[in-house]
Design a protein around this motif. Structure first.
Motif, PDB file in Angstrom:
ATOM      1  N   LYS A   1    -106.764 108.822  -7.468  1.00 19.91           N
ATOM      2  CA  LYS A   1    -107.687 109.945  -7.283  1.00 19.91           C
ATOM      3  C   LYS A   1    -107.427 111.035  -8.320  1.00 19.91           C
ATOM      4  N   ASN A   2    -106.176 111.335  -8.574  1.00 18.33           N
ATOM      5  CA  ASN A   2    -105.845 112.353  -9.573  1.00 18.33           C
ATOM      6  C   ASN A   2    -106.302 111.945 -10.965  1.00 18.33           C
TER       7      ASN A   2
ATOM      8  N   ILE B   1    -114.019 102.739  -8.423  1.00 25.02           N
ATOM      9  CA  ILE B   1    -115.457 102.536  -8.651  1.00 25.02           C
ATOM     10  C   ILE B   1    -116.268 103.392  -7.686  1.00 25.02           C
ATOM     11  N   SER B   2    -115.810 103.493  -6.434  1.00 23.45           N
ATOM     12  CA  SER B   2    -116.544 104.305  -5.459  1.00 23.45           C
ATOM     13  C   SER B   2    -116.550 105.783  -5.843  1.00 23.45           C
ATOM     14  N   LEU B   3    -115.526 106.209  -6.563  1.00 25.51           N
ATOM     15  CA  LEU B   3    -115.455 107.609  -6.986  1.00 25.51           C
ATOM     16  C   LEU B   3    -116.195 107.865  -8.292  1.00 25.51           C
ATOM     17  N   THR B   4    -116.126 106.914  -9.214  1.00 28.46           N
ATOM     18  CA  THR B   4    -116.689 107.139 -10.540  1.00 28.46           C
ATOM     19  C   THR B   4    -118.090 106.569 -10.717  1.00 28.46           C
ATOM     20  N   ARG B   5    -118.403 105.550  -9.940  1.00 30.26           N
ATOM     21  CA  ARG B   5    -119.680 104.816 -10.096  1.00 30.26           C
ATOM     22  C   ARG B   5    -119.785 104.201 -11.499  1.00 30.26           C
ATOM     23  N   ASN B   6    -118.626 103.914 -12.091  1.00 24.61           N
ATOM     24  CA  ASN B   6    -118.586 103.360 -13.442  1.00 24.61           C
ATOM     25  C   ASN B   6    -117.484 102.309 -13.484  1.00 24.61           C
ATOM     26  N   GLU B   7    -117.874 101.042 -13.537  1.00 27.73           N
ATOM     27  CA  GLU B   7    -116.897  99.958 -13.460  1.00 27.73           C
ATOM     28  C   GLU B   7    -115.949  99.943 -14.659  1.00 27.73           C
TER      29      GLU B   7
ATOM     30  N   CYS C   1    -107.538  99.178  -5.457  1.00 26.30           N
ATOM     31  CA  CYS C   1    -107.597 100.382  -6.289  1.00 26.30           C
ATOM     32  C   CYS C   1    -108.862 100.400  -7.130  1.00 26.30           C
ATOM     33  N   LEU C   2    -109.183  99.273  -7.711  1.00 24.77           N
ATOM     34  CA  LEU C   2    -110.382  99.197  -8.536  1.00 24.77           C
ATOM     35  C   LEU C   2    -111.622  99.548  -7.719  1.00 24.77           C
TER      36      LEU C   2
END
Length: 80
Positions: free
Chosen positions: A73-74, A31-37, A26-27
Motif C-alpha cells: 500500500k505504501n 491491481i485493485s488499488l492502481t487499476r493498472n496491471e 499482493c498483485l
C-alpha cells in the motif's frame, strides 16, 4: 513462522516459499488499488526486492502478512 526465521538467515528457499504464497495475492491487491496491471507487477516486484534486502529486520515482525501488505500500500501511495 519458520519461513521468517529462515528468511532472516538469508535462505533463498524461504524467500521463494514466501514469494510463492504471497505474490499472487499482493498483485491482485495492488491491481485493485492502481487499476493498472503493469504498474502493479512493477510494484509487487519492487516490494519483494525490498523484502529480500531488509530480510533480517522483516524476519522479526509479528505479522508478515500485515507488514507485506502495508509495504504494498505504501508503494502505491508513493506513486501519487
Amino acid at each position: 513462522m519458520e519461513y521468517l526465521e529462515a528468511l532472516g538467515k538469508g535462505e533463498p528457499e524461504a524467500f521463494a516459499a514466501l514469494y510463492e504464497h504471497y505474490a499472487g495475492k499482493c498483485l491482485r491487491f495492488v491491481i485493485s488499488l492502481t487499476r493498472n496491471e503493469d504498474a502493479a507487477k512493477d510494484i509487487t516486484h519492487d516490494v519483494f526486492v525490498k523484502v529480500w534486502r531488509y530480510r533480517k529486520s522483516i524476519a522479526k515482525v509479528d505479522s508478515f502478512s500485515f507488514y507485506l501488505f502495508r509495504m504494498m500500500k505504501n508503494a502505491v501511495l508513493d506513486l501519487c
